[in-house]
Write an enzyme that holds these catalytic residues in place. Structure first.
Site, PDB file in Angstrom:
ATOM      1  NE  ARG A  36      -3.638  -2.226   2.810  1.00 38.15           N
ATOM      2  CZ  ARG A  36      -5.171  -2.768   1.487  1.00 38.15           C
ATOM      3  NH1 ARG A  36      -5.052  -1.916   0.848  1.00 38.15           N
ATOM      4  NH2 ARG A  36      -5.435  -3.539   1.400  1.00 38.15           N
ATOM      5  CG  HIS A  66      -0.565  -9.950  -5.791  1.00 38.99           C
ATOM      6  ND1 HIS A  66      -0.955  -8.638  -5.801  1.00 38.99           N
ATOM      7  CD2 HIS A  66      -1.632 -10.815  -5.657  1.00 38.99           C
ATOM      8  CE1 HIS A  66      -2.137  -9.152  -6.626  1.00 38.99           C
ATOM      9  NE2 HIS A  66      -2.722  -9.906  -6.107  1.00 38.99           N
ATOM     10  CE1 TYR A  69      -3.491  -6.946  -2.595  1.00 43.07           C
ATOM     11  CE2 TYR A  69      -3.494  -5.751  -0.413  1.00 43.07           C
ATOM     12  CZ  TYR A  69      -3.912  -6.971  -1.716  1.00 43.07           C
ATOM     13  OH  TYR A  69      -3.198  -7.887  -0.675  1.00 43.07           O
ATOM     14  CG  HIS A 106      -5.289  -7.830  -9.046  1.00 42.51           C
ATOM     15  ND1 HIS A 106      -6.485  -6.941  -8.047  1.00 42.51           N
ATOM     16  CD2 HIS A 106      -4.866  -9.211  -8.933  1.00 42.51           C
ATOM     17  CE1 HIS A 106      -5.999  -8.508  -7.109  1.00 42.51           C
ATOM     18  NE2 HIS A 106      -5.359  -9.220  -7.707  1.00 42.51           N
ATOM     19  CD  GLU A 143      -5.096 -12.756  -8.339  1.00 44.79           C
ATOM     20  OE1 GLU A 143      -6.273 -12.733  -7.655  1.00 44.79           O
ATOM     21  OE2 GLU A 143      -4.419 -11.681  -8.560  1.00 44.79           O
ATOM     22  CG  ASP A 179      -8.805 -15.690  -6.836  1.00 45.21           C
ATOM     23  OD1 ASP A 179      -9.868 -15.685  -6.026  1.00 45.21           O
ATOM     24  OD2 ASP A 179      -7.814 -14.477  -5.171  1.00 45.21           O
ATOM     25  CG  HIS A 182     -10.904 -12.849  -7.707  1.00 43.88           C
ATOM     26  ND1 HIS A 182      -9.517 -12.615  -7.925  1.00 43.88           N
ATOM     27  CD2 HIS A 182     -10.908 -12.525  -6.341  1.00 43.88           C
ATOM     28  CE1 HIS A 182      -8.981 -11.908  -7.128  1.00 43.88           C
ATOM     29  NE2 HIS A 182     -10.051 -12.199  -5.695  1.00 43.88           N
ATOM     30  CG  HIS A 216      -4.085 -16.548  -6.187  1.00 44.29           C
ATOM     31  ND1 HIS A 216      -4.372 -14.793  -7.071  1.00 44.29           N
ATOM     32  CD2 HIS A 216      -3.232 -16.822  -6.421  1.00 44.29           C
ATOM     33  CE1 HIS A 216      -3.199 -14.669  -6.570  1.00 44.29           C
ATOM     34  NE2 HIS A 216      -2.354 -15.368  -6.524  1.00 44.29           N
ATOM     35  CG  ASP A 229     -12.109 -10.076  -4.153  1.00 47.19           C
ATOM     36  OD1 ASP A 229     -11.199 -11.097  -2.986  1.00 47.19           O
ATOM     37  OD2 ASP A 229     -10.341  -8.995  -4.533  1.00 47.19           O
ATOM     38  CG  HIS A 231     -10.313 -14.054  -0.646  1.00 46.91           C
ATOM     39  ND1 HIS A 231      -8.430 -13.523  -0.680  1.00 46.91           N
ATOM     40  CD2 HIS A 231     -10.634 -13.558  -1.720  1.00 46.91           C
ATOM     41  CE1 HIS A 231      -8.202 -13.557  -1.753  1.00 46.91           C
ATOM     42  NE2 HIS A 231      -9.784 -13.073  -2.953  1.00 46.91           N
ATOM     43  CD  GLU A 261      -3.952 -14.435  -3.123  1.00 48.35           C
ATOM     44  OE1 GLU A 261      -3.328 -13.627  -3.916  1.00 48.35           O
ATOM     45  OE2 GLU A 261      -4.928 -14.171  -3.795  1.00 48.35           O
TER      46      GLU A 261
END
Length: 284
Positions: A36, A66, A69, A106, A143, A179, A182, A216, A229, A231, A261
């Site tokens: 972040r 990965h 974000y 992403h 992804e 994923d 997703h 994923h 989204d 998980h 994840e």
């Protein structure tokens, strides 16, 4: 099989590998820097050597990174776009230095523009970020997404278009990461036998399953086609344990690395989820 988990590098790169091995993984995923923050420093060469030694010692392959974000290569906002291209360039450089096999990205959001404009912006962003990079073995993985709002990548057609166009403009090797959460959220009914069959047929026809390098493994807190989204722990969501057994033991998927994840709501959830994957991956 290669079954793994995302681990933290907050202690060091080496500690992330040790944590994965301690949990019983033989592959793992990390962030190369804070997920972040726009700016990040280059990895310490000594830590990179220790990471490589730990991966060899514990047979942790492949290593997946990965991206953070904040990166949105599909954005047409000039400020966000410039920051995203620079940040993704840093991700490519760090992944190469660390020795990762795959870098998961992403596609981003096309908010304020059409889907076509968003896809074009994404591909041009990839090109600009990769310009002048030396050749290396790193593969960028697009992804799939849950399809919330203006986020690209919930449809296989969009992912295919991005890869096809990027192949024309960049020298980056590009594949896919699917994923499970997703997929369900986007409307692919992988919780049922027939739905999984149809999803894999579509993925084969549009993406080519040989181009799907990582899966994923995440259950979903929200139901089919929710476009949310969130998980869930394996077997505790709307995909369910038996569906994961079908996924893990499917002959077209069994040789692909699965990386968790899943949330850690209680101490030990990471180990429990990995143990659950292992038990479900064993054919009855």
């Amino acid at each position: 099989m290669r079954l793994g988990i995302h681990t933290s590098t907050s202690g060091s790169l080496e500690s992330a590998a040790r944590k994965a091995a301690d949990l019983g993984a033989n592959t793992f995923q990390i962030f190369s820097a804070s997920p972040r923050m726009w700016r990040a420093s280059a990895p310490d060469p000594r830590q990179v050597r220790l990471l490589g030694a730990a991966r060899d010692r514990y047979d942790l392959h492949p290593l997946v990174i990965h991206v953070n974000y904040l990166i949105n290569l599909a954005s047409l906002d000039p400020v966000i776009r410039a920051k995203s291209i620079a940040a993704f360039r840093g991700e490519l450089e760090r992944a190469h230095a660390i020795g990762a096999a795959y870098l998961v990205l992403h596609p981003g959001s096309h908010k304020g523009a059409s889907i076509e404009q968003g896809i074009a912006a994404f591909v041009l962003g990839l090109r600009d970020a990769a310009e002048g990079l030396p050749d290396h073995k790193l593969t960028v993985l697009l992804e799939n997404t849950a399809g919330a709002g203006s986020h690209l990548g919930s449809r296989f057609e969009e992912l295919k278009s991005m890869r096809d166009r990027a192949g024309e403009l960049t020298g980056l090797p590009i594949g896919y990461c699917l994923d499970t959460c997703h997929l369900l959220a986007a409307g692919f009914d992988i919780a049922t036998q027939a739905g999984l069959r149809d999803t894999l047929r579509s993925a084969e026809a549009l993406l080519g399953l040989a181009n799907v390098h990582i899966i994923h493994a995440n259950d979903s807190k929200f139901p089919l086609a929710s476009h949310v989204d969130r998980h869930a722990n394996i077997g505790a969501g709307h995909i369910g344990a038996e569906a994961f057994r079908r996924i893990l033991t499917h002959p077209k998927l069994r040789r692909k690395p699965f990386i968790l994840e899943t949330p850690i709501d209680r101490e030990g959830d990471d180990r429990r989820n990995l143990d659950k994957l292992k038990s479900l991956a064993t054919r009855l």
